[in-house]
Design a protein around this motif. Structure first.
Motif, PDB file in Angstrom:
ATOM      1  N   SER A 245     -35.515 -32.721   0.438  1.00 15.88           N
ATOM      2  CA  SER A 245     -36.466 -33.124   1.484  1.00 15.88           C
ATOM      3  C   SER A 245     -35.813 -33.388   2.831  1.00 15.88           C
ATOM      4  CB  SER A 245     -37.221 -34.385   1.044  1.00 15.88           C
ATOM      5  OG  SER A 245     -36.310 -35.427   0.729  1.00 15.88           O
ATOM      6  N   ASP A 246     -34.525 -33.059   2.956  1.00 15.59           N
ATOM      7  CA  ASP A 246     -33.861 -33.317   4.238  1.00 15.59           C
ATOM      8  C   ASP A 246     -32.909 -32.199   4.656  1.00 15.59           C
ATOM      9  OD1 ASP A 246     -31.990 -33.717   2.286  1.00 15.59           O
ATOM     10  OD2 ASP A 246     -31.260 -35.644   3.038  1.00 15.59           O
ATOM     11  N   ASP A 247     -33.045 -31.014   4.066  1.00 19.44           N
ATOM     12  CA  ASP A 247     -32.197 -29.885   4.432  1.00 19.44           C
ATOM     13  C   ASP A 247     -33.022 -28.778   5.080  1.00 19.44           C
ATOM     14  OD1 ASP A 247     -29.885 -31.069   3.442  1.00 19.44           O
ATOM     15  OD2 ASP A 247     -30.224 -30.289   1.427  1.00 19.44           O
ATOM     16  N   THR A 248     -32.339 -27.824   5.692  1.00 16.20           N
ATOM     17  CA  THR A 248     -33.006 -26.665   6.274  1.00 16.20           C
ATOM     18  C   THR A 248     -32.348 -25.391   5.731  1.00 16.20           C
ATOM     19  OG1 THR A 248     -31.559 -26.649   8.233  1.00 16.20           O
ATOM     20  CG2 THR A 248     -33.606 -27.927   8.374  1.00 16.20           C
ATOM     21  N   TYR A 249     -32.972 -24.242   6.049  1.00 16.42           N
ATOM     22  CA  TYR A 249     -32.567 -23.008   5.397  1.00 16.42           C
ATOM     23  C   TYR A 249     -32.574 -21.855   6.397  1.00 16.42           C
ATOM     24  CZ  TYR A 249     -33.443 -26.199   1.682  1.00 16.42           C
ATOM     25  OH  TYR A 249     -33.396 -27.325   0.919  1.00 16.42           O
ATOM     26  N   PRO A 250     -31.599 -20.949   6.303  1.00 15.46           N
ATOM     27  CA  PRO A 250     -31.626 -19.764   7.165  1.00 15.46           C
ATOM     28  C   PRO A 250     -32.939 -19.011   7.015  1.00 15.46           C
ATOM     29  CG  PRO A 250     -29.548 -19.898   5.959  1.00 15.46           C
ATOM     30  CD  PRO A 250     -30.444 -20.945   5.378  1.00 15.46           C
ATOM     31  N   GLU A 251     -33.368 -18.329   8.059  1.00 12.75           N
ATOM     32  CA  GLU A 251     -34.658 -17.645   8.035  1.00 12.75           C
ATOM     33  C   GLU A 251     -34.736 -16.570   6.948  1.00 12.75           C
ATOM     34  OE1 GLU A 251     -35.643 -16.252  11.917  1.00 12.75           O
ATOM     35  OE2 GLU A 251     -35.445 -18.236  12.850  1.00 12.75           O
ATOM     36  N   ASN A 252     -33.582 -16.045   6.528  1.00 17.97           N
ATOM     37  CA  ASN A 252     -33.574 -15.007   5.487  1.00 17.97           C
ATOM     38  C   ASN A 252     -33.162 -15.556   4.124  1.00 17.97           C
ATOM     39  OD1 ASN A 252     -30.883 -15.521   5.976  1.00 17.97           O
ATOM     40  ND2 ASN A 252     -30.262 -13.357   5.918  1.00 17.97           N
ATOM     41  N   ALA A 253     -33.168 -16.889   3.949  1.00 13.75           N
ATOM     42  CA  ALA A 253     -32.670 -17.483   2.701  1.00 13.75           C
ATOM     43  C   ALA A 253     -33.458 -17.008   1.491  1.00 13.75           C
ATOM     44  CB  ALA A 253     -32.706 -19.003   2.800  1.00 13.75           C
ATOM     45  N   LEU A 254     -34.773 -17.126   1.534  1.00 17.74           N
ATOM     46  CA  LEU A 254     -35.595 -16.716   0.399  1.00 17.74           C
ATOM     47  C   LEU A 254     -35.503 -15.218   0.164  1.00 17.74           C
ATOM     48  CD1 LEU A 254     -36.683 -19.611   0.820  1.00 17.74           C
ATOM     49  CD2 LEU A 254     -38.954 -18.745   0.247  1.00 17.74           C
ATOM     50  N   GLU A 255     -35.508 -14.454   1.233  1.00 21.50           N
ATOM     51  CA  GLU A 255     -35.402 -12.996   1.112  1.00 21.50           C
ATOM     52  C   GLU A 255     -34.084 -12.598   0.457  1.00 21.50           C
ATOM     53  OE1 GLU A 255     -35.570  -9.022   3.991  1.00 21.50           O
ATOM     54  OE2 GLU A 255     -35.802 -11.018   4.851  1.00 21.50           O
TER      55      GLU A 255
ATOM     56  N   ASN B 181     -21.708 -14.707  -2.177  1.00 17.74           N
ATOM     57  CA  ASN B 181     -21.140 -15.316  -0.975  1.00 17.74           C
ATOM     58  C   ASN B 181     -22.031 -15.122   0.243  1.00 17.74           C
ATOM     59  OD1 ASN B 181     -18.806 -16.557  -1.950  1.00 17.74           O
ATOM     60  ND2 ASN B 181     -17.684 -14.619  -1.978  1.00 17.74           N
ATOM     61  N   LYS B 182     -23.226 -15.695   0.168  1.00 19.60           N
ATOM     62  CA  LYS B 182     -24.131 -15.681   1.307  1.00 19.60           C
ATOM     63  C   LYS B 182     -24.686 -17.092   1.499  1.00 19.60           C
ATOM     64  CE  LYS B 182     -25.453 -10.832   0.657  1.00 19.60           C
ATOM     65  NZ  LYS B 182     -26.563  -9.874   0.412  1.00 19.60           N
ATOM     66  N   VAL B 183     -24.740 -17.547   2.738  1.00 19.59           N
ATOM     67  CA  VAL B 183     -25.239 -18.886   3.046  1.00 19.59           C
ATOM     68  C   VAL B 183     -26.761 -18.889   2.944  1.00 19.59           C
ATOM     69  CG1 VAL B 183     -25.467 -20.670   4.825  1.00 19.59           C
ATOM     70  CG2 VAL B 183     -23.279 -19.499   4.497  1.00 19.59           C
ATOM     71  N   VAL B 184     -27.286 -19.780   2.108  1.00 20.21           N
ATOM     72  CA  VAL B 184     -28.738 -19.859   1.913  1.00 20.21           C
ATOM     73  C   VAL B 184     -29.273 -21.276   2.120  1.00 20.21           C
ATOM     74  CG1 VAL B 184     -28.954 -17.840   0.418  1.00 20.21           C
ATOM     75  CG2 VAL B 184     -28.327 -20.047  -0.584  1.00 20.21           C
ATOM     76  N   ARG B 185     -28.403 -22.193   2.574  1.00 19.30           N
ATOM     77  CA  ARG B 185     -28.859 -23.554   2.872  1.00 19.30           C
ATOM     78  C   ARG B 185     -27.979 -24.176   3.934  1.00 19.30           C
ATOM     79  NH1 ARG B 185     -28.527 -28.771  -1.159  1.00 19.30           N
ATOM     80  NH2 ARG B 185     -26.383 -28.055  -1.235  1.00 19.30           N
ATOM     81  N   PHE B 186     -28.615 -24.949   4.828  1.00 18.71           N
ATOM     82  CA  PHE B 186     -27.894 -25.797   5.761  1.00 18.71           C
ATOM     83  C   PHE B 186     -27.989 -27.221   5.233  1.00 18.71           C
ATOM     84  CE2 PHE B 186     -29.291 -22.386   8.823  1.00 18.71           C
ATOM     85  CZ  PHE B 186     -28.041 -21.796   8.898  1.00 18.71           C
ATOM     86  N   TYR B 187     -26.856 -27.776   4.892  1.00 14.07           N
ATOM     87  CA  TYR B 187     -26.803 -29.045   4.182  1.00 14.07           C
ATOM     88  C   TYR B 187     -26.507 -30.189   5.146  1.00 14.07           C
ATOM     89  CZ  TYR B 187     -24.828 -32.646   1.101  1.00 14.07           C
ATOM     90  OH  TYR B 187     -24.540 -33.819   0.459  1.00 14.07           O
ATOM     91  N   LEU B 188     -27.353 -31.202   5.073  1.00 10.69           N
ATOM     92  CA  LEU B 188     -27.148 -32.413   5.880  1.00 10.69           C
ATOM     93  C   LEU B 188     -26.702 -33.530   4.970  1.00 10.69           C
ATOM     94  CD1 LEU B 188     -27.406 -34.195   8.411  1.00 10.69           C
ATOM     95  CD2 LEU B 188     -29.810 -34.554   7.796  1.00 10.69           C
ATOM     96  N   LYS B 189     -25.497 -34.048   5.202  1.00 10.92           N
ATOM     97  CA  LYS B 189     -25.015 -35.204   4.456  1.00 10.92           C
ATOM     98  C   LYS B 189     -25.337 -36.454   5.248  1.00 10.92           C
ATOM     99  CE  LYS B 189     -20.970 -37.198   2.191  1.00 10.92           C
ATOM    100  NZ  LYS B 189     -19.510 -37.076   1.921  1.00 10.92           N
ATOM    101  N   ASP B 190     -26.178 -37.284   4.655  1.00 12.10           N
ATOM    102  CA  ASP B 190     -26.659 -38.484   5.345  1.00 12.10           C
ATOM    103  C   ASP B 190     -25.811 -39.681   4.935  1.00 12.10           C
ATOM    104  OD1 ASP B 190     -28.010 -40.461   6.615  1.00 12.10           O
ATOM    105  OD2 ASP B 190     -29.960 -40.077   5.705  1.00 12.10           O
ATOM    106  N   GLU B 191     -24.826 -40.010   5.771  1.00 12.64           N
ATOM    107  CA  GLU B 191     -23.938 -41.130   5.473  1.00 12.64           C
ATOM    108  C   GLU B 191     -24.675 -42.463   5.501  1.00 12.64           C
ATOM    109  OE1 GLU B 191     -21.007 -40.734   4.451  1.00 12.64           O
ATOM    110  OE2 GLU B 191     -20.321 -38.772   5.156  1.00 12.64           O
ATOM    111  N   ASP B 192     -25.811 -42.508   6.192  1.00 16.28           N
ATOM    112  CA  ASP B 192     -26.537 -43.772   6.344  1.00 16.28           C
ATOM    113  C   ASP B 192     -27.630 -43.955   5.297  1.00 16.28           C
ATOM    114  OD1 ASP B 192     -25.064 -44.471   8.631  1.00 16.28           O
ATOM    115  OD2 ASP B 192     -26.357 -43.228   9.895  1.00 16.28           O
TER     116      ASP B 192
END
Length: 304
Positions: free
Chosen positions: A92-102, A205-216
């Protein structure tokens, strides 16, 4: 019928869910539905999701609110609901490249014998686009999670798509009710089992997620590792590893010892008795080794 079901468990993430929604709106692959499983939120999550639905996006949004059961059981119930050929568990707090699902659907549909596979896993990157952890060897491969982690020593969070029929087969008939009310439970208690049986994963080896590590994030396991609500689940994760891979672990002494001491330490901290801790280990040789390592675990858990 849609091809992919996206499952998002959420708890008091009204501020971050719009990022996920916007990311899904931008996906080049559009044949999916989104199930949001609200794990008893006390913020305005329901209103936020209602606003998503009022926007009438091209994909269906299903919102289900239940009591607080924690992520493991919430996700498990969501997976049991899936009717599409594939599913993904999207935080519920990450984002994804526009072609991730594809990218993921294209790769998983290339698998010729899907009954032998359970997932396709890609890579994650941070918000700046830098790879989180390591790429897979040999430009990607088909194999086990164990092989990926301990033979090839690949580190970092990974993300991918699951084959529904295979996953449903692996959880069918299994009783997870003893995890009710136990707080955090790692997903590894499921994937250790099927991975050790030889059910394959494809690693690409393809990026399919932008991961946010929430230290707080005060609820993060990494920030509350020694709190009472997490100790049971952390012990279960290590125990599952030991019981799933068994004799295979003797070729990897460091992971064996690390998980054995980790299991004993968290189990002791959570109040389990010594005899039960030893008895719950299935492999007799690991059980004997556990008796030998117990003094070290006793000392370690006391200084934490």
């Amino acid at each position: 019928m849609q091809k992919i079901t996206i499952i998002t468990p959420t708890y008091n993430r009204a501020k971050t869910l719009p990022k996920v929604f916007e990311s899904l709106l931008k996906q080049s692959f559009k044949d999916f539905k989104w199930i949001i499983l609200d794990d008893g939120s006390t913020d305005n999550t329901s209103k936020v999701v209602e606003n998503f639905q009022l926007m009438n996006p091209f994909f269906e949004i299903v919102y289900i609110k239940d009591k607080n059961r924690h992520k493991f059981l919430t996700v498990l119930e969501g997976i049991k609901m899936v009717k599409t050929p594939y599913f993904m568990v999207v935080d519920s707090d990450d984002t994804y490249p526009e072609n991730a699902l594809e990218t993921l659907i294209s790769e998983v549909e290339k698998i010729e014998n899907p009954d032998d596979y359970i997932a396709v896993m890609g890579l994650s990157a941070d918000e700046n686009g830098s790879l989180v952890g390591d790429p897979y060897p040999n430009g990607g491969f088909d194999g086990s999670i164990f092989e990926m982690r301990y033979l090839h020593r690949v580190r970092g969070d990974k993300f991918g798509i699951f084959i529904t029929q295979s996953y449903h087969r692996e959880i069918s008939g299994k009783d997870y009710s003893h995890y009710e009310g136990k707080g955090y439970i790692p997903q590894s208690v499921i994937f250790n089992g099927y991975d050790a049986k030889g059910v394959k994963t494809r690693f690409m080896n393809k990026v399919v997620r932008f991961y946010l590590k929430d230290e707080d994030d005060a609820a993060s396991v990494s920030n509350t590792r020694w709190s009472g609500k997490n100790l049971f689940g952390l012990a279960e994760g290590h125990l599952s590893f030991l019981n799933s891979y068994g004799n295979q672990l003797f070729s990897y002494p460091k992971p064996l010892l690390r998980n054995l001491v980790g299991y004993q330490t968290y189990a002791l901290k959570s109040g389990r008795g010594i005899f039960k801790i030893i008895a719950d280990v299935k492999n007799p040789w690991i059980k004997v080794l556990g008796i030998l390592t117990f003094p070290f675990s006793l000392i370690y858990q006391k200084i934490q």
